[in-house]
Scaffold this motif. Structure first.
Motif, mmCIF file in Angstrom:
data_model
loop_
_atom_site.group_PDB
_atom_site.id
_atom_site.type_symbol
_atom_site.label_atom_id
_atom_site.label_comp_id
_atom_site.label_asym_id
_atom_site.label_seq_id
_atom_site.Cartn_x
_atom_site.Cartn_y
_atom_site.Cartn_z
ATOM 1 N N GLY A 20 0.814 -1.210 0.000
ATOM 2 C CA GLY A 20 0.000 0.000 0.000
ATOM 3 C C GLY A 20 0.849 1.263 0.000
ATOM 4 O O GLY A 20 0.550 2.238 -0.684
ATOM 5 N N TRP A 21 1.932 1.237 0.788
ATOM 6 C CA TRP A 21 2.840 2.398 0.840
ATOM 7 C C TRP A 21 3.536 2.601 -0.502
ATOM 8 O O TRP A 21 3.826 3.723 -0.895
ATOM 9 C CB TRP A 21 3.895 2.204 1.926
ATOM 10 N N ALA A 22 3.828 1.515 -1.183
ATOM 11 C CA ALA A 22 4.546 1.591 -2.462
ATOM 12 C C ALA A 22 3.610 1.853 -3.641
ATOM 13 O O ALA A 22 4.075 2.087 -4.753
ATOM 14 C CB ALA A 22 5.322 0.293 -2.701
ATOM 15 N N VAL A 32 2.560 6.526 -2.496
ATOM 16 C CA VAL A 32 1.836 6.983 -1.308
ATOM 17 C C VAL A 32 2.830 7.446 -0.242
ATOM 18 O O VAL A 32 2.652 8.493 0.377
ATOM 19 C CB VAL A 32 0.916 5.875 -0.765
ATOM 20 N N ALA A 33 3.913 6.697 -0.042
ATOM 21 C CA ALA A 33 4.920 7.065 0.957
ATOM 22 C C ALA A 33 5.547 8.426 0.645
ATOM 23 O O ALA A 33 5.785 9.234 1.543
ATOM 24 C CB ALA A 33 6.007 5.997 1.037
ATOM 25 N N ALA A 75 13.460 4.735 6.231
ATOM 26 C CA ALA A 75 14.205 3.653 5.586
ATOM 27 C C ALA A 75 13.251 2.718 4.840
ATOM 28 O O ALA A 75 13.614 2.117 3.844
ATOM 29 C CB ALA A 75 14.999 2.870 6.626
ATOM 30 N N ASN A 76 12.039 2.602 5.347
ATOM 31 C CA ASN A 76 10.998 1.862 4.646
ATOM 32 C C ASN A 76 9.745 2.730 4.681
ATOM 33 O O ASN A 76 9.652 3.652 5.491
ATOM 34 C CB ASN A 76 10.780 0.476 5.269
ATOM 35 N N PRO A 77 8.792 2.482 3.821
ATOM 36 C CA PRO A 77 7.634 3.379 3.716
ATOM 37 C C PRO A 77 6.871 3.607 5.014
ATOM 38 O O PRO A 77 6.481 4.724 5.315
ATOM 39 C CB PRO A 77 6.752 2.704 2.672
ATOM 40 N N ALA A 78 6.676 2.569 5.804
ATOM 41 C CA ALA A 78 5.894 2.715 7.032
ATOM 42 C C ALA A 78 6.614 3.566 8.078
ATOM 43 O O ALA A 78 5.988 4.061 9.005
ATOM 44 C CB ALA A 78 5.570 1.341 7.603
ATOM 45 N N GLU A 79 7.912 3.756 7.939
ATOM 46 C CA GLU A 79 8.675 4.554 8.904
ATOM 47 C C GLU A 79 8.505 6.054 8.660
ATOM 48 O O GLU A 79 8.728 6.854 9.556
ATOM 49 C CB GLU A 79 10.156 4.177 8.810
#
Length: 103
Positions: A20-22, A32-33, A75-79
């Motif tokens: 979802g973030w990507a 989205v991120a 570092a990753n989308p959820a961060e």
């Protein structure tokens, strides 16, 4: 009102998976991120800091946005939202400002 909208956005983003973030957003070539990083970067700058950042890149807004994305993406989308939330707390951004009484 802004605080309530930020809370709603955070709730909407809380359940996103890595996929979802990507996901491609409706904003041209951004995921989205990247959109979230862009929105939260704007919330973490004062008007003066925003103006300085634009002057530094000779009013090249694409270049400025690219710099802001690098600074506010995790570092990753959820961060990404966690980093931004931490930065906003450190800068006391998002706290309510008392209204001035009418004269």
């Amino acid at each position: 009102m802004v605080h309530a909208e930020r809370a709603v956005l955070a709730d909407d983003l809380a359940g996103l998976t890595d996929m979802g973030w990507a996901q491609q957003s409706l904003c041209c070539a951004w995921t989205v991120a990247e959109v979230v990083a862009h929105l939260t970067a704007g919330a973490s700058n004062s008007r003066f800091r925003w103006l300085l950042s634009v002057i530094r890149v000779c009013f090249d807004f694409d270049r400025r946005n690219a710099r802001q994305l690098c600074a506010h993406r995790g570092a990753n989308p959820a961060e990404t939202p966690r980093l931004t939330s931490k930065a906003n707390q450190e800068n006391n951004i998002g706290e309510a400002t008392p209204a001035r009484p009418p004269r």
